[in-house]
Design a protein around this motif. Sequence first.
Motif, PDB file in Angstrom:
ATOM      1  N   TRP A   1       0.859  -1.105  -0.124  1.00 16.21           N
ATOM      2  CA  TRP A   1       0.120  -0.015   0.012  1.00 16.21           C
ATOM      3  C   TRP A   1       0.951   1.319   0.166  1.00 16.21           C
ATOM      4  O   TRP A   1       0.649   2.222  -0.850  1.00 16.21           O
ATOM      5  N   TRP A   2       1.917   1.248   0.781  1.00 17.65           N
ATOM      6  CA  TRP A   2       2.783   2.245   1.093  1.00 17.65           C
ATOM      7  C   TRP A   2       3.549   2.662  -0.287  1.00 17.65           C
ATOM      8  O   TRP A   2       3.447   3.741  -0.646  1.00 17.65           O
TER       9      TRP A   2
ATOM     10  N   LEU B   1       3.280   6.188  -7.182  1.00 18.84           N
ATOM     11  CA  LEU B   1       2.571   7.089  -8.007  1.00 18.84           C
ATOM     12  C   LEU B   1       1.989   8.210  -7.591  1.00 18.84           C
ATOM     13  O   LEU B   1       1.073   8.818  -8.576  1.00 18.84           O
ATOM     14  N   HIS B   2       2.719   8.692  -6.524  1.00 19.00           N
ATOM     15  CA  HIS B   2       2.764  10.030  -6.233  1.00 19.00           C
ATOM     16  C   HIS B   2       0.858  10.388  -6.076  1.00 19.00           C
ATOM     17  O   HIS B   2       0.459  11.338  -6.574  1.00 19.00           O
ATOM     18  N   ILE B   3       0.397   9.365  -5.252  1.00 20.27           N
ATOM     19  CA  ILE B   3      -1.274   9.561  -5.225  1.00 20.27           C
ATOM     20  C   ILE B   3      -1.319  10.810  -4.280  1.00 20.27           C
ATOM     21  O   ILE B   3      -0.514  10.873  -3.036  1.00 20.27           O
ATOM     22  N   ASP B   4      -2.536  11.660  -4.376  1.00 22.88           N
ATOM     23  CA  ASP B   4      -2.628  12.685  -3.474  1.00 22.88           C
ATOM     24  C   ASP B   4      -3.365  12.112  -2.223  1.00 22.88           C
ATOM     25  O   ASP B   4      -4.121  11.317  -2.449  1.00 22.88           O
ATOM     26  N   PRO B   5      -2.839  12.350  -1.026  1.00 21.50           N
ATOM     27  CA  PRO B   5      -3.317  11.917   0.078  1.00 21.50           C
ATOM     28  C   PRO B   5      -4.712  12.076   0.226  1.00 21.50           C
ATOM     29  O   PRO B   5      -5.515  11.380   0.953  1.00 21.50           O
ATOM     30  N   PHE B   6      -5.386  13.146  -0.276  1.00 20.10           N
ATOM     31  CA  PHE B   6      -6.744  13.350  -0.420  1.00 20.10           C
ATOM     32  C   PHE B   6      -7.759  12.190  -0.909  1.00 20.10           C
ATOM     33  O   PHE B   6      -8.983  11.749  -0.727  1.00 20.10           O
ATOM     34  N   PHE B   7      -6.995  11.606  -2.002  1.00 24.16           N
ATOM     35  CA  PHE B   7      -7.810  10.395  -2.665  1.00 24.16           C
ATOM     36  C   PHE B   7      -7.233   9.035  -1.902  1.00 24.16           C
ATOM     37  O   PHE B   7      -8.304   8.461  -1.240  1.00 24.16           O
ATOM     38  N   VAL B   8      -6.128   8.525  -1.859  1.00 25.44           N
ATOM     39  CA  VAL B   8      -5.654   7.675  -1.109  1.00 25.44           C
ATOM     40  C   VAL B   8      -4.485   7.921  -0.243  1.00 25.44           C
ATOM     41  O   VAL B   8      -3.324   8.077  -0.630  1.00 25.44           O
ATOM     42  N   PRO B   9      -4.570   8.182   0.975  1.00 25.14           N
ATOM     43  CA  PRO B   9      -3.669   8.355   2.033  1.00 25.14           C
ATOM     44  C   PRO B   9      -2.630   7.261   2.072  1.00 25.14           C
ATOM     45  O   PRO B   9      -3.117   6.309   2.045  1.00 25.14           O
TER      46      PRO B   9
ATOM     47  N   PRO C   1      -0.055   4.845   4.581  1.00 24.16           N
ATOM     48  CA  PRO C   1      -0.110   4.393   5.773  1.00 24.16           C
ATOM     49  C   PRO C   1       0.336   5.487   6.750  1.00 24.16           C
ATOM     50  O   PRO C   1      -0.309   5.301   8.063  1.00 24.16           O
ATOM     51  N   ALA C   2       1.349   5.953   6.492  1.00 25.70           N
ATOM     52  CA  ALA C   2       1.991   7.173   7.627  1.00 25.70           C
ATOM     53  C   ALA C   2       0.702   8.245   7.525  1.00 25.70           C
ATOM     54  O   ALA C   2       0.826   8.305   8.813  1.00 25.70           O
ATOM     55  N   ASP C   3       0.177   8.789   6.642  1.00 26.46           N
ATOM     56  CA  ASP C   3      -0.855   9.731   6.698  1.00 26.46           C
ATOM     57  C   ASP C   3      -1.966   9.158   7.655  1.00 26.46           C
ATOM     58  O   ASP C   3      -2.571   9.733   8.561  1.00 26.46           O
ATOM     59  N   VAL C   4      -2.288   7.753   7.517  1.00 26.74           N
ATOM     60  CA  VAL C   4      -3.628   7.313   8.189  1.00 26.74           C
ATOM     61  C   VAL C   4      -3.302   7.167   9.776  1.00 26.74           C
ATOM     62  O   VAL C   4      -3.703   7.462  10.694  1.00 26.74           O
ATOM     63  N   LEU C   5      -1.924   6.668  10.138  1.00 21.41           N
ATOM     64  CA  LEU C   5      -1.136   6.622  11.400  1.00 21.41           C
ATOM     65  C   LEU C   5      -1.123   8.055  11.911  1.00 21.41           C
ATOM     66  O   LEU C   5      -1.729   8.349  13.237  1.00 21.41           O
ATOM     67  N   ASP C   6      -0.998   9.117  11.245  1.00 20.60           N
ATOM     68  CA  ASP C   6      -0.867  10.370  11.873  1.00 20.60           C
ATOM     69  C   ASP C   6      -2.459  11.056  12.115  1.00 20.60           C
ATOM     70  O   ASP C   6      -2.406  11.387  13.207  1.00 20.60           O
ATOM     71  N   ALA C   7      -3.130  10.650  11.222  1.00 17.54           N
ATOM     72  CA  ALA C   7      -4.667  10.959  11.648  1.00 17.54           C
ATOM     73  C   ALA C   7      -5.196  10.357  13.035  1.00 17.54           C
ATOM     74  O   ALA C   7      -5.974  10.689  13.817  1.00 17.54           O
ATOM     75  N   PHE C   8      -4.474   8.960  13.164  1.00 15.05           N
ATOM     76  CA  PHE C   8      -5.074   8.617  14.489  1.00 15.05           C
ATOM     77  C   PHE C   8      -4.561   8.977  15.376  1.00 15.05           C
ATOM     78  O   PHE C   8      -5.064   9.331  16.503  1.00 15.05           O
ATOM     79  N   MET C   9      -3.261   9.472  15.300  1.00 13.77           N
ATOM     80  CA  MET C   9      -2.549   9.794  16.479  1.00 13.77           C
ATOM     81  C   MET C   9      -2.772  11.195  16.882  1.00 13.77           C
ATOM     82  O   MET C   9      -2.370  11.806  18.003  1.00 13.77           O
TER      83      MET C   9
ATOM     84  N   ALA D   1     -10.819   9.128   7.722  1.00 10.46           N
ATOM     85  CA  ALA D   1     -11.899   8.188   7.302  1.00 10.46           C
ATOM     86  C   ALA D   1     -11.057   6.773   7.069  1.00 10.46           C
ATOM     87  O   ALA D   1     -11.686   5.664   7.783  1.00 10.46           O
ATOM     88  N   PHE D   2      -9.938   6.893   6.559  1.00 11.33           N
ATOM     89  CA  PHE D   2      -9.203   5.577   6.340  1.00 11.33           C
ATOM     90  C   PHE D   2      -8.761   5.112   7.737  1.00 11.33           C
ATOM     91  O   PHE D   2      -8.661   3.804   7.970  1.00 11.33           O
TER      92      PHE D   2
END
Lengths: 258, 263
Positions: B32-33, B39-47, B49-57, B229-230
Amino acid sequence: MITIEAATQTFKARGGRVHALQDIDLTIGAGEFVAVIGRSGCGKSTLLRLIGGLLKPTGGRVTVAGDRVTTPRRDVAMVFQRPALLPWRSVLDNVLLPVEIFGWSRAQHRRQAQNLLEMTGLGGFAKRLPHELSGGMQQRVSLCRALIQGPKVMLMDEPFSALDALTREELAVELQRIHMELGTTVVFVTHSIQEAVLLADRVAVLSARPGRLRKVIGIDIPRPRSFGHNAHLEEVAGASAELHHLLLAEEGAAHHPA
Amino acid sequence: MATQQSTGSTLTRAWANTALPTLGAILAVALWWLVTVALHIDPFFVPSPADVLDAFMRDPGFMMNETWVTFSRVLIGFGIAVAGGLLIAVLLAASWTVERMTMPLLAAINAVPKVALAPLLLVWMGFGNSPKIVMVVLVSFFPVIVSTMAGLTSTPADLRELGRSLSASWWQTFVKVRLPWALPQIFVGIKVATPLAIIGAVIGEVVSPDHGLGSVIVGSGSSADTPLAFAALVLLAITGVVLFYLIVAIERLLVPWAAAIAS
């Protein structure tokens, strides 16, 4: 102990009625070991179920110990072709199943169950689950389960037919020992001539469709009997030959009277 | 086959049972990472794992609390569904008339899309826990009924005949033979129903958000916070896994003989 008078059993089936048994007359004395032998579909299991009260005869009557059989009795125990053990119960608890169902005291029968297991060589397996046992051992457990009822009559429906040949002989010899020890009346359905000659005082030969009693043969060989070499090879051979003849000549019997 | 398994050391099996699933999960996250980075995916579409962990923390206490709210709704609703499903199945298996009368009805109820019922539940029960719990029950009861009935009617002929030859009463046969025999199949139904229970809770929370992970997802949508959301989705997935293996543990405890029979 058991009298069967003109017992007839028909089943409804597609395209009419099937005559499973017709006019069977047979009297079995107390302590007697009677083998019922015949080809498959000759109604021998049906006969056993009539004695056991699992079926009501469509004609005639069956009595056990003087009473007409209408429902299963507690002093009549059945052993089936398959061990029919409950897989979640230990060996000991399987043997105690009839005790529980009859509402008898488990505590009082515990020792007896243990004794029965020891008698059949399963003393050390009381706490095991059925799937940990071989087929022969499982069938021994089901024999113990029947014996715990303290039955006057044991009805055995091809109890060894699902086992391998050597285990079958071993269990037959063991059953003979138990029968000599306990003196229970036994009706033993089989399609093995060898088993019948080893075990039975008399062998009832059934013919197929409709199942009729063809002949009852007495086996006068002293007990304990054994497979293989013994002093009575001639009698065994004679009885076996006669049974073979009765069973195999059945098809052409009308044209070639014996 | 069986002997080979039992001779294998317990250490090897423990390794296989814990390490392999962990390794699988790690590989999936790594993949996933890799995809999000490569593919340089914008975190707004698919974050990532680090972004997701950030959101949780950002507020782990809050997230754990919302997880617990959803999980407790699932547990209560699922408990009711299992107990009720078992009871209904026993009644249906006991009486042919009742079965014929009600089985089509139950199937019809099951066929109604539960999402469509959510606004009605809101009207009938308002906000709070009850409409969510009822949704869990509605979504998950049916597999339990079907599997229990299948189990109760699959008693082998020789065991039935044994019961008859002992003149066992209906109740004795039921308790000593039919129900234990049905247990492995009942557990199949219960396991099928676990993810449904979680889906039910989330439907309830999405339709009338108050607390719980479903509500978190709705909230993250309005603030365009995809990583949050993720994070909620990951927590839901973990909840599902925990619930599933909880059921598996109970099954091992209650039906230790089932695996041996099946082999």
